[in-house]
Design a protein around this motif. Structure first.
Motif, PDB file in Angstrom:
ATOM      1  N   GLY A  80       0.818  -1.209   0.000  1.00  0.00           N
ATOM      2  CA  GLY A  80       0.000   0.000   0.000  1.00  0.00           C
ATOM      3  C   GLY A  80       0.854   1.262   0.000  1.00  0.00           C
ATOM      4  O   GLY A  80       0.562   2.224  -0.722  1.00  0.00           O
ATOM      5  N   ARG A  81       1.909   1.251   0.806  1.00  0.00           N
ATOM      6  CA  ARG A  81       2.805   2.415   0.854  1.00  0.00           C
ATOM      7  C   ARG A  81       3.549   2.587  -0.465  1.00  0.00           C
ATOM      8  O   ARG A  81       3.689   3.703  -0.982  1.00  0.00           O
ATOM      9  N   MET A  82       4.038   1.486  -1.045  1.00  0.00           N
ATOM     10  CA  MET A  82       4.734   1.576  -2.334  1.00  0.00           C
ATOM     11  C   MET A  82       3.808   2.102  -3.420  1.00  0.00           C
ATOM     12  O   MET A  82       4.226   2.878  -4.285  1.00  0.00           O
ATOM     13  N   PHE A  83       2.541   1.704  -3.350  1.00  0.00           N
ATOM     14  CA  PHE A  83       1.573   2.189  -4.333  1.00  0.00           C
ATOM     15  C   PHE A  83       1.426   3.705  -4.240  1.00  0.00           C
ATOM     16  O   PHE A  83       1.397   4.403  -5.253  1.00  0.00           O
ATOM     17  N   ASP A  84       1.310   4.233  -3.011  1.00  0.00           N
ATOM     18  CA  ASP A  84       1.187   5.675  -2.829  1.00  0.00           C
ATOM     19  C   ASP A  84       2.390   6.423  -3.403  1.00  0.00           C
ATOM     20  O   ASP A  84       2.264   7.541  -3.902  1.00  0.00           O
ATOM     21  N   LEU A  85       3.578   5.800  -3.327  1.00  0.00           N
ATOM     22  CA  LEU A  85       4.799   6.427  -3.810  1.00  0.00           C
ATOM     23  C   LEU A  85       5.017   6.232  -5.308  1.00  0.00           C
ATOM     24  O   LEU A  85       5.966   6.773  -5.870  1.00  0.00           O
ATOM     25  N   GLY A  86       4.140   5.455  -5.942  1.00  0.00           N
ATOM     26  CA  GLY A  86       4.240   5.279  -7.386  1.00  0.00           C
ATOM     27  C   GLY A  86       4.807   3.951  -7.836  1.00  0.00           C
ATOM     28  O   GLY A  86       4.925   3.691  -9.034  1.00  0.00           O
ATOM     29  N   TYR A  87       5.176   3.076  -6.870  1.00  0.00           N
ATOM     30  CA  TYR A  87       5.724   1.771  -7.224  1.00  0.00           C
ATOM     31  C   TYR A  87       4.601   0.737  -7.259  1.00  0.00           C
ATOM     32  O   TYR A  87       4.229   0.165  -6.240  1.00  0.00           O
ATOM     33  N   PHE A  88       4.084   0.515  -8.448  1.00  0.00           N
ATOM     34  CA  PHE A  88       3.004  -0.456  -8.594  1.00  0.00           C
ATOM     35  C   PHE A  88       3.326  -1.546  -9.604  1.00  0.00           C
ATOM     36  O   PHE A  88       3.253  -2.735  -9.290  1.00  0.00           O
ATOM     37  N   LYS A  89       3.714  -1.176 -10.807  1.00  0.00           N
ATOM     38  CA  LYS A  89       3.929  -2.157 -11.862  1.00  0.00           C
ATOM     39  C   LYS A  89       5.069  -3.127 -11.542  1.00  0.00           C
ATOM     40  O   LYS A  89       4.941  -4.343 -11.726  1.00  0.00           O
ATOM     41  N   ILE A  90       6.201  -2.608 -11.064  1.00  0.00           N
ATOM     42  CA  ILE A  90       7.349  -3.491 -10.803  1.00  0.00           C
ATOM     43  C   ILE A  90       7.030  -4.491  -9.687  1.00  0.00           C
ATOM     44  O   ILE A  90       7.268  -5.698  -9.852  1.00  0.00           O
ATOM     45  N   PRO A  91       6.500  -4.043  -8.519  1.00  0.00           N
ATOM     46  CA  PRO A  91       6.104  -5.036  -7.507  1.00  0.00           C
ATOM     47  C   PRO A  91       5.073  -6.036  -8.022  1.00  0.00           C
ATOM     48  O   PRO A  91       5.114  -7.214  -7.656  1.00  0.00           O
ATOM     49  N   LEU A  92       4.162  -5.558  -8.888  1.00  0.00           N
ATOM     50  CA  LEU A  92       3.155  -6.450  -9.455  1.00  0.00           C
ATOM     51  C   LEU A  92       3.808  -7.534 -10.310  1.00  0.00           C
ATOM     52  O   LEU A  92       3.465  -8.721 -10.197  1.00  0.00           O
ATOM     53  N   HIS A  93       4.756  -7.149 -11.161  1.00  0.00           N
ATOM     54  CA  HIS A  93       5.435  -8.114 -12.024  1.00  0.00           C
ATOM     55  C   HIS A  93       6.215  -9.136 -11.190  1.00  0.00           C
ATOM     56  O   HIS A  93       6.146 -10.346 -11.441  1.00  0.00           O
ATOM     57  N   ILE A  94       6.974  -8.638 -10.207  1.00  0.00           N
ATOM     58  CA  ILE A  94       7.813  -9.528  -9.391  1.00  0.00           C
ATOM     59  C   ILE A  94       6.947 -10.509  -8.599  1.00  0.00           C
ATOM     60  O   ILE A  94       7.216 -11.716  -8.551  1.00  0.00           O
ATOM     61  N   ALA A  95       5.898  -9.985  -7.969  1.00  0.00           N
ATOM     62  CA  ALA A  95       5.028 -10.839  -7.163  1.00  0.00           C
ATOM     63  C   ALA A  95       4.309 -11.873  -8.028  1.00  0.00           C
ATOM     64  O   ALA A  95       4.106 -13.017  -7.603  1.00  0.00           O
ATOM     65  N   SER A  96       3.927 -11.485  -9.232  1.00  0.00           N
ATOM     66  CA  SER A  96       3.251 -12.422 -10.143  1.00  0.00           C
ATOM     67  C   SER A  96       4.172 -13.588 -10.498  1.00  0.00           C
ATOM     68  O   SER A  96       3.768 -14.758 -10.447  1.00  0.00           O
ATOM     69  N   CYS A  97       5.404 -13.275 -10.853  1.00  0.00           N
ATOM     70  CA  CYS A  97       6.361 -14.328 -11.202  1.00  0.00           C
ATOM     71  C   CYS A  97       6.660 -15.227 -10.012  1.00  0.00           C
ATOM     72  O   CYS A  97       6.744 -16.462 -10.146  1.00  0.00           O
TER      73      CYS A  97
END
Length: 407
Positions: A80-97
């Motif tokens: 949630g904090r990373m999302f507020d700071l603009g980090y969404f796509k990269i965590p999404l890709h890493i977590a998906s893999c």
């Protein structure tokens, strides 16, 4: 074709244009692959007890599932904090893999600690990294009919919780456990891959001051009470979902049909879309209070089912009622502050209620083992849920300043 179907359906109910439809469609796929998979744990609990981990106590096995539930929430603090700071796509890709990798690794596990790390810790962490930001994104795109939008995308959760148990029932006898889990992995590759491509945020990130925790949010007494109520509710909410297949076998239901009991619970929760309409009309918290009370009552009643028909009825009511809390709980947390900090606030809420998720099923399992049945566990879990609802009403009073109102 799939996109045209979803877009036309959502346009019919008057809540989307093309981009709105893509947002809900991709969020639905993400919920299917994460929380939908996690909520299928009851199938694994029964299979491990009967086969792979038959020399391990049910309470210990339940730690795998409860860790999944808990980390799905606890990880929301960071995501949630990373999302507020603009980090969404990269965590999404890493977590998906990583989630796909953990799913395939389950097929190679043979010991408790291996299942715990891959299925409990790995899948739990990955699910939590993805699902909370997805709910915030949907909240960004919708305001007037936010409850309905959240409910539609959250329908991916019961859909996944139906598909995986039913697939397990049909595939394990024919291709074995290992290849069944690998099939699950291929399904998740397709669904999460699509979600990674389509899911996009609407509002630009805002660097709100502070770290992972915004302690100032707890100056809002309503938000604080809301978090406490969530811990108590989740402490009992997953007990029936975890042990319902096991209890079905204990009262004489065939092992083949016991797989479908879990699917019935999750199929009933598909009706959560109607809860979105109800939430938009009377308020998300009010809807949760009514339906979560029913979840507490059905949890208490569950151990008293003596045959297959009674268990199916109780399971259906339980599945429908639990869908309200799982679907709508992020909405009041978003409303209790500014949108710029919504990701962190929702993340803190989910992380705190994860404490209830990690302790609840093992406590119920220990109670069941000590008493030789599920009656006492049902009283414990159902009582915890109902007490949490009372605290939920206190949170509403603190937010509105009156006993009743839309919220």
């Amino acid at each position: 074709m799939a996109y045209r179907f979803w877009a036309s359906t959502f346009s019919y109910i008057g809540i989307v244009t093309d981009v709105f439809g893509l947002t809900i469609f991709s969020a639905t796929l993400l919920m299917f692959s994460t929380i939908g998979f996690v909520n299928s744990w009851g199938v694994f609990q029964e299979y491990y007890e009967e086969d792979l981990l038959r020399h391990t106590s049910p309470s210990n096995i339940a730690w795998i599932g409860s860790t999944q539930y808990a980390l799905s929430y606890l990880t929301s603090l960071a995501s949630g904090r990373m999302f507020d700071l603009g980090y969404f796509k990269i965590p999404l890709h890493i977590a998906s893999c990583a989630l796909v990798a953990c799913t395939f690794l389950i097929a190679e596990c043979t010991q408790f600690w291996q299942f715990f790390l891959t299925q409990g810790v790995g899948i739990g962490l990955c699910s939590g990294t993805m699902f909370a930001p997805a709910l915030v994104i949907v909240s960004q795109w919708f305001s007037k009919r936010r409850g309905l939008a959240i409910a539609i995308c959250a329908a991916g959760t019961p859909l996944g919780s139906i598909v995986f148990p039913v697939a397990a029932q049909n595939l394990i006898p024919s291709i074995g456990f290992k290849w069944t889990v690998r099939v699950f992995g291929f399904i998740i590759i397709a669904t999460l891959g699509t979600a990674n491509i389509l899911l996009k945020r609407r509002l630009p990130p805002v660097n709100v001051r502070g770290g992972l925790f915004n302690l100032k949010a707890f100056r809002n007494r309503a938000y604080t009470m809301y978090c406490i109520s969530g811990i108590m509710i989740v402490l009992g909410l997953y007990t029936e979902l975890t042990y319902i297949s096991v209890s079905a076998v204990a009262i004489g239901v065939s092992k083949d049909f016991s797989f479908y009991i879990l699917a019935i619970a999750n199929a009933a929760s598909m009706l959560r879309v109607s809860l979105g309409l109800m939430a938009d009309k009377i308020g998300a918290l009010n809807t949760m209070a009514i339906l979560t009370t029913l979840a507490g009552i059905t949890t208490i009643a569950w151990p008293f089912a003596k045959n297959e028909s009674q268990l199916i009825v109780i399971t259906a009511f339980y599945g429908f009622s639990t869908g309200a809390y799982v679907t709508l709980s992020s909405i009041p947390a978003v409303a209790m502050g500014e949108m710029d900090d919504a990701g962190r606030r929702v993340g803190m809420f989910f992380s705190l209620i994860g404490l209830g998720g990690i302790a609840g099923p093992p406590i119920s399992g220990a109670i069941s083992t000590a008493t030789g049945g599920f009656v006492a566990a049902g009283y414990y879990a159902g009582g915890s849920i109902i007490f949490g609802v009372l605290l939920l009403l206190v949170a509403r009073y603190l937010h509105l300043g009156r006993l009743w109102g839309k919220f």
